[in-house]
Design a protein around this motif. Structure first.
Motif, PDB file in Angstrom:
ATOM      1  N   PHE B  26      14.867  21.823  -6.302  1.00 31.50           N
ATOM      2  CA  PHE B  26      15.647  21.795  -7.801  1.00 31.50           C
ATOM      3  C   PHE B  26      15.325  23.064  -8.284  1.00 31.50           C
ATOM      4  N   GLY B  27      16.516  23.449  -9.530  1.00 27.40           N
ATOM      5  CA  GLY B  27      16.862  24.618 -10.048  1.00 27.40           C
ATOM      6  C   GLY B  27      17.702  25.181  -9.839  1.00 27.40           C
ATOM      7  N   MET B  32      20.454  29.407  -2.429  1.00 23.86           N
ATOM      8  CA  MET B  32      18.746  29.923  -1.916  1.00 23.86           C
ATOM      9  C   MET B  32      18.814  29.978  -0.264  1.00 23.86           C
ATOM     10  N   VAL B 219       1.830  27.370  -5.469  1.00 24.30           N
ATOM     11  CA  VAL B 219       1.647  26.813  -6.773  1.00 24.30           C
ATOM     12  C   VAL B 219       2.494  24.857  -6.724  1.00 24.30           C
ATOM     13  N   ILE B 220       3.721  25.205  -6.174  1.00 22.31           N
ATOM     14  CA  ILE B 220       4.253  24.019  -6.547  1.00 22.31           C
ATOM     15  C   ILE B 220       4.095  22.888  -4.711  1.00 22.31           C
ATOM     16  N   THR B 244       4.678  34.756   0.006  1.00 20.62           N
ATOM     17  CA  THR B 244       3.172  33.693  -1.234  1.00 20.62           C
ATOM     18  C   THR B 244       4.807  32.787  -2.320  1.00 20.62           C
ATOM     19  N   GLY B 245       4.233  32.367  -3.325  1.00 19.43           N
ATOM     20  CA  GLY B 245       5.184  31.683  -3.854  1.00 19.43           C
ATOM     21  C   GLY B 245       5.946  30.795  -3.523  1.00 19.43           C
ATOM     22  N   HIS B 246       7.031  29.743  -3.541  1.00 22.75           N
ATOM     23  CA  HIS B 246       7.704  28.836  -3.586  1.00 22.75           C
ATOM     24  C   HIS B 246       8.725  28.622  -2.893  1.00 22.75           C
ATOM     25  N   CYS B 247       9.653  29.940  -2.777  1.00 25.03           N
ATOM     26  CA  CYS B 247      10.541  30.582  -2.319  1.00 25.03           C
ATOM     27  C   CYS B 247      10.801  31.855  -1.359  1.00 25.03           C
ATOM     28  N   LEU B 250      13.534  33.165  -0.175  1.00 26.65           N
ATOM     29  CA  LEU B 250      14.138  34.168  -0.856  1.00 26.65           C
ATOM     30  C   LEU B 250      12.877  35.486  -0.488  1.00 26.65           C
ATOM     31  N   SER B 251      11.890  35.218  -0.568  1.00 26.40           N
ATOM     32  CA  SER B 251      10.999  36.419  -1.052  1.00 26.40           C
ATOM     33  C   SER B 251      10.304  36.778   0.831  1.00 26.40           C
TER      34      SER B 251
END
Lengths: 487, 265
Positions: B26-27, B32, B219-220, B244-247, B250-251
Motif C-alpha cells: 500500500f502507498g 519500491m 510498527v506496521i 528498521t521500519g517497514h520498508c 528501500l532502507s
C-alpha cells in the motif's frame, strides 16, 4: 556562498540586524520547526520552535524515533508513503502529518524533508522543516466534510435513480430480479448479489445472481432454513452475518462462506403491504460493517424494488387475464387464434401437419338447467383440468366459449390427432364427482388435420370451420363420437 | 482486458532463469523494488507490476466490487502468472502484498515455487481474543484522515483551488503526476481494504515453501505479528533483518537481497 552574502541585512533597525547575525538563533527561533533525523528516523536535533509548539524538551525527543510523535494513523501514512517517497525521490514537500503534543493534543503539520549525504556518503540524514498547519487543516476539514456530505447524498441519489430506471425497463420478473441484483451489487460494491423471491407456495426461490456456496450446503434441497435470507424474510429486517461471528451459531454456513471466500453477507427483505415478497443477499470478500445511513440505503432500494415488483406482477396478471379464460384458466379465444396462426405458419414452412380438435360437451345443458350455474361452472373447470392433463406437452388447450373447447396440436397427423381426441373423449366421459349419474357428460369431437407437406396453405378460419363441422357430424351421429377430416 | 497492460507488468532479466515476481504494498508502486530487483536480473527472470490503482496501472480497470477485498488483487496476480506462463515462480510480496500472495498461492498453488513475505500482517487490528495486530479501528480511521489531509490537494478537481491558482491547473497536475502516483479515491479504498482485512485463517493453508522477512522495530508489522505468521504457516522460515521500519527494500536493500538469495540457494 560569498562572504558578502553572509553579512546581516543593512536595512532595518540596527538591533534586529545584530540578532540576525546569529545563525544559531535563526535556526532555533525560525518561524517553523526544524528537525534532523537519522535515516531510520531517530531524532538527532530539533529546534526551539518545534519544542515550544509541542511542549517537549530536547532531552525528551533526541534519540527517540520521529514516528513515535505521530498519531498511529499518521504513522502508518508516514511509513507507507512519506518515507518511501523520500527515499526514492530524495525529497518530499508538504506532507500532512499529525504530531502528538506532550499534553496529548494534536498539532496538524505540513512537513518538507530532504535526504542528505555528507562526507562522501558516510553520513546520511534527513532534514525537515515543519509548519503549523492548524488553520489550513481546519479549512480543509470543512471543505472535505462538505464534499463528502455532498458526495454521499449524490451517490445515494444516483444509486436510487439508476435502480429505479432499471426497474422501469424490466418487463418481466426475471429481468427485474437481474436488475435488482446488479443495482445492489453496484451500489454497495458487493462481490456478488443474489435475489430470492417468495413463490406461490410461500418458499424462497433463487431468481437471479449467485448466492454464496454456503446457501446450497447449509440447507437441504430447496430449503433455506438457517440461512440469512430465511431469517431476514421471517423478521422483515436487514440482517448482517459476519463469518467470524457465526462460527458457533451457524458452523455449516460459516464453512461454506469460507470456501466461497466470503466474510460478510447482508440480507435485505423486500417488504410490501402483505409482508416480505423476497430477499436480496449481498456478499463481501472482507469483513464489513454498515453504518445507519448505509442500512437506510439498503432499505430504500428494497422499498423501491418491492414497489416495482408489485407493479410487474400486476401487469403480468393483467396480461394473463387478457389471454386466459377466467373460469377455467385455459387459453381464451384470443390466445387460441394467435397460437393457431403461428402454428400454421411454421407448419407451412417446415412441412409438418397441424391438427385442430373441437370438443363440445354432451349433456351439459341438462346439468345447468337442473343443478344451476354453479354446478355447471364446476363441470367446466373439471373438464378443463382433464383436458390440460390429457394433451401432449406443447399442445395448447383453450375454451372457445360456452361448453366448447379447442386443442391445437402442432405436428399431429391424422392418426396421432385421432388418438389424442379419443383420449380426451375417454377422460371427459369418466363420471364427474358431485354430478348425479342420470346427468352423464360426454364429448362430441371434431378433428381437422392439415397435412402441411405439399398441400396448399390453409387459413386458421378454414381449419376451424372444418373441425367445427366434423364436431357437428359427431353430434348428429349419436354423440360421444370422434370425426376426423383432412383439410 | 489485457492483463499485462492493466497491471503495467515489466519483465526483465534472464529468460531462462527461475522467475521472481515482485509486488508492492500500500502507498507506492513497483518503484519500491528499484534497489532490489536489478540484483536478480543476471540469474532470474524478473517480473514487476503495479496493482490496479497504483503507478502505471490502468485506472479504468478499477472495479470497486472486485477490489473490495484482497481476493481481487490475488486474482490479478494469478492472471499475471498465467499470462506469462510462469512455473515454479518465487513471489516476493511487500506489506499487504505478502497477504495477496498468500491468498493467491492458497487458492491455486500450481505456479508458485516459493513465497517471500516482507513485513507481512494477516490482520492489522487487535481483536478481543488476545491477538495483537498493533492498531485499533480508531487508528485506521486516523489513517484515512491522514490520507484525506494529504490527498485532498492532489485530487484533480480541488488541487488548483487549494494551490490558490485556479488559472494554472497544471500546478495541480504536477502534484498528481508525482512519484509512486496513486489515485486518491482508490488509495482511500485500498487503505480501507488493506487495514481492515483479516486473513489469519488463510495462513495455515499455505503449502508453498515460505520465507518471512521481519524488520526490527516495524510498527506496521511488529515482531509479534511476524512470529504469528511464522507459527501459522507450516514449515515457514523467518529471518529478522537488522533493518528498521517497514520498508527494508528501500532502507536496507542489500540485506533483503542477501536473505532472498540465501533462501533460494
Amino acid at each position: 556562498m560569498t562572504t558578502a552574502s553572509m553579512e546581516p541585512p543593512t536595512t532595518g533597525a540596527p538591533d534586529a540586524a545584530g540578532i540576525e547575525s546569529s545563525f544559531e538563533d535563526l535556526y532555533e527561533h525560525a518561524p517553523c520547526g526544524h528537525m534532523s533525523t537519522a535515516p531510520d528516523g531517530t531524532i538527532l536535533r530539533v529546534n526551539s520552535t518545534f519544542l515550544e509548539w509541542t511542549g517537549y524538551s530536547a532531552d525528551q525527543l533526541v534519540g527517540t524515533p520521529f514516528g513515535d510523535l505521530l498519531t498511529p494513523g499518521g504513522r502508518i501514512f508516514a511509513e507507507t508513503r512519506y518515507l518511501p517517497v523520500l527515499r526514492l525521490e530524495g525529497a518530499v514537500k508538504e506532507v500532512a502529518l499529525p504530531v502528538r503534543r506532550a499534553d496529548g493534543s494534536i498539532l496538524p503539520t505540513l512537513v518538507n524533508s530532504v535526504f542528505v549525504e555528507q562526507s562522501g556518503g558516510a553520513v546520511q540524514l534527513i532534514r525537515s522543516a515543519i509548519f503549523d498547519a492548524t488553520s489550513r487543516q481546519d479549512y480543509e476539514r470543512e471543505l472535505l466534510a462538505a464534499r463528502r456530505m455532498a458526495e454521499t447524498s449524490e451517490e445515494r441519489l444516483r444509486a436510487l435513480q439508476r435502480a429505479s430506471a432499471a426497474f422501469i425497463a424490466s418487463g418481466s420478473v426475471d429481468a427485474f430480479a437481474e436488475a435488482l441484483g446488479a443495482s445492489m451489487r453496484d451500489a454497495f460494491e458487493a462481490s456478488a448479489a443474489a435475489v430470492f423471491l417468495v413463490d406461490e407456495s410461500g418458499t424462497l426461490e433463487l431468481v437471479a445472481g449467485t448466492p454464496p456456496e454456503a446457501v446450497v450446503d447449509a440447507a437441504p434441497e430447496g430449503e433455506h432454513d438457517g440461512t440469512p435470507e430465511a431469517e431476514a424474510l421471517r423478521s422483515g429486517r436487514v440482517l448482517v452475518w459476519s463469518r467470524s461471528r457465526i462460527l458457533e451459531s451457524h458452523p455449516t454456513y460459516a464453512a461454506g462462506m469460507k470456501r466461497a471466500r466470503i466474510e460478510t453477507v447482508i440480507a435485505t427483505p423486500l417488504l410490501s403491504g402483505a409482508g416480505a415478497s423476497g430477499v436480496v443477499l449481498c456478499s463481501f470478500g472482507r469483513e464489513r460493517a454498515f453504518d445507519g445511513r448505509t442500512v437506510e440505503l439498503y432499505e430504500a432500494l428494497a422499498r423501491q424494488a418491492s414497489e416495482a415488483l408489485a407493479r410487474i406482477r400486476l401487469q403480468a396478471r393483467l396480461e394473463r387475464m387478457a389471454l386466459y379464460d377466467q373460469l377455467t384458466g385455459l387459453a381464451n379465444r384470443q390466445l387460441l387464434k394467435a397460437r393457431l396462426g403461428e402454428v400454421l405458419a411454421s407448419a407451412q414452412r417446415e412441412g409438418v401437419p397441424t391438427a385442430l380438435i373441437v370438443v363440445d360437451l354432451d349433456g351439459f345443458k341438462a346439468v345447468n338447467d337442473r343443478l344451476g350455474h354453479v354446478a355447471g361452472d364446476s363441470v367446466l373447470r373439471e373438464v378443463a383440468a382433464r383436458l390440460a392433463t390429457a394433451i401432449r406437452p406443447g399442445d395448447l388447450a383453450g375454451r372457445f366459449g360456452g361448453d366448447e373447447f379447442l386443442v391445437i396440436c402442432e405436428g399431429a397427423g391424422t392418426q396421432a390427432a385421432a388418438a389424442i381426441a379419443d383420449r380426451l373423449r375417454g377422460e371427459i366421459g369418466v363420471a364427474i364427482p358431485g354430478i348425479p349419474e342420470d346427468l352423464p357428460i360426454s364429448a362430441s369431437i371434431g378433428v381437422a388435420v392439415h397435412d402441411g407437406a405439399g398441400s396448399a396453405p390453409v387459413t386458421a378460419d378454414r381449419l376451424f370451420v372444418a373441425a367445427d363441422s366434423a364436431m357437428f357430424a359427431s353430434k348428429h351421429g349419436g354423440r360421444d363420437l370422434t370425426t376426423v377430416v383432412a383439410v | 482486458m489485457q492483463v499485462l497492460e492493466r497491471n503495467n507488468v515489466k519483465v526483465s532479466g534472464n529468460p531462462a532463469g527461475r522467475p521472481l515476481v515482485f509486488a508492492h504494498g500500500f502507498g507506492c508502486s513497483q518503484e519500491m523494488w528499484r534497489l532490489v530487483a536489478p540484483a536478480f536480473e543476471r540469474d532470474h527472470l524478473v517480473v514487476l507490476f503495479d496493482h490496479v490503482g497504483a503507478g502505471g496501472s490502468d485506472l479504468r480497470a478499477y472495479d470497486r466490487s472486485k477490489y473490495d477485498s484482497l481476493h481481487g488483487y490475488a486474482d490479478d496476480l494469478l492472471q499475471i502468472l498465467e499470462t506469462l506462463d510462469l512455473e515454479d515462480a518465487v513471489y516476493v510480496g511487500h506489506s499487504v502484498s505478502a497477504m495477496v500472495g498468500v491468498l493467491a498461492a492458497t487458492n491455486d498453488p500450481r505456479r508458485f515455487g516459493a513465497l517471500v513475505l516482507v513485513g507481512p500482517s494477516p490482520r492489522y487490528i487487535d481483536d478481543d481474543l488476545g491477538y495483537r495486530g498493533g492498531f485499533s479501528q480508531a487508528d485506521i480511521d486516523g489513517l484515512l484522515d491522514a490520507l484525506d489531509a494529504n490527498y485532498l490537494g492532489w485530487s484533480s478537481d480541488l488541487a488548483p483551488v487549494i494551490m490558490g491558482n485556479p488559472d494554472q491547473p497544471q500546478l495541480g497536475e504536477e502534484l498528481t503526476a508525482s512519484f509512486c502516483s496513486v489515485d486518491p479515491a482508490i488509495a482511500r479504498h485500498f487503505a480501507r481494504v488493506t487495514f481492515t482485512s483479516d486473513n489469519r485463517d488463510d495462513l495455515k493453508a499455505v503449502v508453498t515453501p515460505t520465507l518471512i522477512l521481519q524488520c526490527t522495530d516495524d510498527v506496521i508489522a511488529p515482531r509479534e505479528v511476524g512470529d504469528y505468521v511464522h507459527r501459522e504457516i507450516p514449515g515457514s522460515r523467518m529471518v529478522v533483518l537488522a533493518a528498521t521500519g517497514h520498508c527494508p527494500n528501500l532502507s536496507s536493500p542489500g540485506e533483503v537481497i542477501e536473505a532472498i538469495e540465501d533462501f533460494l540457494r
